[in-house]
Design an enzyme around this catalytic site. Structure first.
Site, PDB file in Angstrom:
ATOM      1  N   ARG A  95       0.840  -1.185   0.000  1.00  7.98           N
ATOM      2  CA  ARG A  95       0.000   0.000   0.000  1.00  7.98           C
ATOM      3  C   ARG A  95       0.881   1.243   0.000  1.00  7.98           C
ATOM      4  NH1 ARG A  95      -1.790   0.629   4.381  1.00  7.98           N
ATOM      5  NH2 ARG A  95      -1.203  -1.274   5.465  1.00  7.98           N
ATOM      6  N   LYS A 102      -9.680  -2.512   1.622  1.00  8.64           N
ATOM      7  CA  LYS A 102      -9.433  -1.367   2.497  1.00  8.64           C
ATOM      8  C   LYS A 102     -10.211  -0.131   2.043  1.00  8.64           C
ATOM      9  CE  LYS A 102      -6.671  -4.076   4.534  1.00  8.64           C
ATOM     10  NZ  LYS A 102      -5.822  -4.213   5.681  1.00  8.64           N
ATOM     11  N   TYR A 104      -1.592  -3.541  -6.940  1.00  5.70           N
ATOM     12  CA  TYR A 104      -1.309  -4.277  -5.718  1.00  5.70           C
ATOM     13  C   TYR A 104      -2.452  -4.244  -4.702  1.00  5.70           C
ATOM     14  CZ  TYR A 104       0.819  -6.501  -1.942  1.00  5.70           C
ATOM     15  OH  TYR A 104       1.042  -7.404  -0.956  1.00  5.70           O
ATOM     16  N   ASP A 155      -9.299  -9.873   8.857  1.00  6.37           N
ATOM     17  CA  ASP A 155      -8.819  -8.515   8.565  1.00  6.37           C
ATOM     18  C   ASP A 155      -9.831  -7.406   8.863  1.00  6.37           C
ATOM     19  OD1 ASP A 155      -6.655  -6.898   7.605  1.00  6.37           O
ATOM     20  OD2 ASP A 155      -7.707  -6.618   5.713  1.00  6.37           O
ATOM     21  N   ARG A 194       2.236 -12.218  -0.646  1.00  6.53           N
ATOM     22  CA  ARG A 194       0.901 -12.555  -0.140  1.00  6.53           C
ATOM     23  C   ARG A 194       0.339 -13.807  -0.797  1.00  6.53           C
ATOM     24  NH1 ARG A 194      -1.591  -8.838   3.775  1.00  6.53           N
ATOM     25  NH2 ARG A 194      -0.012  -7.234   4.005  1.00  6.53           N
ATOM     26  N   HIS A 219     -10.701  -2.571  11.470  1.00  4.38           N
ATOM     27  CA  HIS A 219      -9.595  -3.389  10.966  1.00  4.38           C
ATOM     28  C   HIS A 219      -9.356  -4.534  11.948  1.00  4.38           C
ATOM     29  CE1 HIS A 219      -5.135  -3.358   9.427  1.00  4.38           C
ATOM     30  NE2 HIS A 219      -5.872  -4.203   8.736  1.00  4.38           N
ATOM     31  N   SER A 261      -1.474  -3.905  10.020  1.00  2.00           N
ATOM     32  CA  SER A 261      -1.152  -4.848   8.949  1.00  2.00           C
ATOM     33  C   SER A 261       0.140  -5.593   9.264  1.00  2.00           C
ATOM     34  CB  SER A 261      -0.974  -4.104   7.622  1.00  2.00           C
ATOM     35  OG  SER A 261      -2.153  -3.420   7.298  1.00  2.00           O
ATOM     36  N   CYS A 301       0.820  -7.825  11.536  1.00  2.00           N
ATOM     37  CA  CYS A 301       1.130  -8.051  12.959  1.00  2.00           C
ATOM     38  C   CYS A 301       0.463  -9.310  13.473  1.00  2.00           C
ATOM     39  CB  CYS A 301       0.687  -6.860  13.805  1.00  2.00           C
ATOM     40  SG  CYS A 301       1.714  -5.406  13.606  1.00  2.00           S
TER      41      CYS A 301
HETATM   42  O1  SAT Z   1      -2.541  -4.514   0.949  1.00  2.00           O
HETATM   43  S1  SAT Z   1      -3.628  -4.743   1.912  1.00  2.00           S
HETATM   44  O2  SAT Z   1      -4.126  -3.485   2.416  1.00  2.00           O
HETATM   45  O3  SAT Z   1      -4.720  -5.450   1.256  1.00  2.00           O
HETATM   46  C1  SAT Z   1      -3.083  -5.699   3.199  1.00  2.00           C
HETATM   47  C2  SAT Z   1      -2.777  -4.926   4.412  1.00  2.00           C
HETATM   48  O4  SAT Z   1      -1.933  -4.026   4.379  1.00  2.00           O
HETATM   49  O5  SAT Z   1      -3.380  -5.205   5.468  1.00  2.00           O
HETATM   50 MN    MN Z   2      -5.171  -5.463   7.063  1.00  3.49          MN
END
Ligand code: SAT
Ligand code: MN
Length: 580
Positions: free
Chosen positions: A70, A207, A198, A276, A365, A227, A249, A251
């Site tokens: 991100r 998100k 991405y 998530d 991922r 979140h 994210s 963690c």
């Molecule tokens: O790239 S994402 O936002 O989908 C994953 C994350 O950062 O939690």
């Molecule tokens: Mn996340």
């Protein structure tokens, strides 16, 4: 295919006139559609088929090396008033943002197919679910949205019934970081994203919709878009609790949501509802009920193995899209932590060379449908969601924060959430390992002013006497030698057990200025080899350090401006007084 919904038809038409694609494809969400997109991407080289006997129907996608996470500095929230976005967001005046984006989208789909993806965030017949439509020129996005959301004809029918949906326009553009923007127009229920293929930048249901736009909607409609993972824990006696936990994210939300109980806790069962995002609504009894708006996982690959997350490890053995992992000589996916094999080709497609850094990108991922999880909870599809017993906040903090503590009240819980800090990870571009404030783990995702957000959280205290208890955990405390003090992973169930016992009024705690903590004997440490001195330091509250922390928190609130609720500042004062 098209639609009977006039607003949607018009928007698709106008978007096509602006972006000028060669074709328009309305996604029906079928398996055939998914398979033909996979074939197309294999032909184009966007995907590589992985070892079909050990990883059937698994594929590798290598993104542009500059497009791997991100991009918070290129993400904007654009309501009319800058104050409504808050200093926690980048803001651009909506007129200016529209002009900029229209310019970038102009003709960008020439030579490409435009995909129209109707999707539903949440069980398709849930009153808590919300629909959206993503328009994209990326077949990778379509395939990922198929795994991550309930997309296709059923969602379109719901949109036609309700005549309401969030619009998301995405194009990979030319992938140039100079022409990369992720814009949100909450007042128009509109998202526009260009220049990145991405994850969080491109899968707009995630998100962008389910957190940034949804948090804005939730504030106006009286619910919460958070979140948070959602996990079901069942005791040997068959008592079930549902916990929602917010961590930044990368963690460990996926690992906690898929936890395997340690052998020394027989009879305990853990099932996953989400890893998530949680949407939380008050029910008629004043309980908070949660649904997971997603139906798949976009999880961090590195570190995933038999020991850390056996369910995930099994789940991604078939029908999975991997992004930016390495591959072995046997054409199997590989990442750091998968120690039994060795990488042959790194995430950029180069022969592996240790000197060039990790073989898999640290933010590589897997995308996979949630149903493949051996620990899948069938309640994930319950339109009514599940009642939440506890809300857990956490961050990655090598110092200060004890293993677990319980807030003294809802109001104190909001302060605890608002004060979350964590070391940054590879999930976003920028420096890794820097401690920053990440309130409710929503720093990158709250679609409006944090002051208003906390006011909204506090308002639940007036609306219900039946709210979940609030806790804070820290699995990442380190000793003076730099080693983690707590084993984490499956052993985190020991902490969840204490949390559940507190919720059920069974467990004892000692009162400290920062909240209630277990005494060592209150934790189930059976079968865990850990020195009593280590447990003591995990459960220590150092008053001096906490006074410094409270000063830092006050400074942070000061930076956020005048909308930080007085009630929150009073609560802060109360805690400071008890630390004196
Ligand atoms: O790239 S994402 O936002 O989908 C994953 C994350 O950062 O939690
Ligand atoms: Mn996340």
């Amino acid at each position: 295919m098209s639609t009977t919904n006039e607003a949607l038809r018009q928007w698709v038409e106008n978007t096509a006139a602006l972006t000028r694609p060669d074709n328009i494809h309305w996604c029906d969400g079928s398996e055939q559609e998914y398979n033909s997109l996979i074939d197309l991407m294999l032909k184009r080289g966007d995907l590589i088929r992985l070892n079909d006997s050990t990883y059937p129907d698994c594929y590798l996608h290598r993104s542009d090396p500059t497009d791997v996470a991100r991009v918070e500095h290129l993400t904007f929230v654009c309501p009319q008033s800058k104050d409504d976005a808050g200093t926690n967001n980048n803001w651009m005046a909506p007129d200016e943002a529209h002009r900029k984006m229209d310019g970038l989208f102009e003709g960008c789909m020439h030579g490409r197919t435009m995909y129209v993806i109707p999707y539903c965030m949440g069980p398709i017949d849930s009153p808590y679910a919300r629909c959206g439509v993503e328009i994209t020129d990326s077949p990778y996005v379509v395939a990922n949205m198929k795994l991550m959301t309930r997309m296709g004809t059923a969602a379109l029918r719901r949109i036609e019934r309700e005549n309401s949906f969030v619009r998301g326009l995405h194009s990979t553009g030319d992938l140039s970081p100079e022409r990369r923007f992720i814009m949100h127009f909450p007042e128009e229920l509109l998202i526009q994203s260009i220049g990145s293929g991405y994850g969080g930048n491109a899968l707009l249901g995630k998100k962008c919709h389910a957190l940034r736009i949804a948090s804005w909607q939730a504030r106006h409609e009286g619910w919460l878009a958070e979140h948070m993972l959602i996990v079901e824990v069942e005791s040997p006696q068959g008592e079930r609790h549902y916990l929602a936990a917010a961590f930044p994210s990368a963690c460990g939300k996926t690992n906690l949501a898929m936890l395997i109980p340690p052998a020394s806790m027989p009879g305990w069962k853990v099932r996953t509802l989400g890893d998530d995002i949680a949407w939380l609504h008050l029910d008629g009894d004043g309980r908070l009920r949660a649904i997971n708006p997603e139906s798949g996982f976009f999880g961090v690959a590195p570190g995933t193995n038999q020991e850390t997350n056996r369910n995930a490890f099994e789940m991604i053995r078939h029908d999975t899209i991997f992004t930016n992992v390495a591959v072995t000589a046997n054409n199997e996916p590989w990442w750091e932590g998968k120690d039994e094999e060795r990488p042959a080709i790194d995430w950029q497609g180069r022969p592996w060379d240790k000197a060039q850094g990790p073989a898999a990108h640290p933010n590589s991922r897997f995308t996979v449908a949630a149903r493949q999880n051996p620990g899948y909870s069938p309640l994930t599809d319950d339109p009514a969601g599940v009642p939440i017993s506890a809300i857990i906040f956490g961050g990655r903090r090598r110092e200060l924060a004890p293993l677990v503590y319980e807030a003294k009240s809802w109001r104190h819980g909001v302060l605890v959430g608002a004060s979350v800090a964590s070391e940054t990870t590879a999930a976003a571009t920028g420096a890794v390992g820097v401690t920053r404030r990440d309130p409710m783990a929503m720093k990158p995702f709250c679609g409006y002013n944090f002051g208003d957000y906390w006011q909204h959280w506090l308002s639940f205290g007036d609306r219900s006497k039946n709210l979940p208890k609030v806790f804070h955990v820290n699995w990442f405390r380190k000793g003076s030698n730099g080693e983690f003090l707590w084993p984490g992973f499956g052993d985190n169930l020991r902490v969840l057990r204490w949390i559940i016992d507190r919720c059920a009024g069974r467990a004892i705690a000692r009162e400290t200025p920062i909240g209630y903590l277990p005494r060592p004997e209150d934790l189930d440490l059976e079968g865990l080899e850990i020195a009593p001195a280590v447990i003591d330091s995990l459960l220590t509250v150092d008053k001096g350090s906490w006074r410094d922390e409270m000063t830092a928190i006050a400074g942070y609130f000061g930076e956020l401006g005048s909308r930080v609720p007085a009630e929150l500042l009073e609560e802060h004062k109360r805690v400071v007084k008890t630390l004196a």
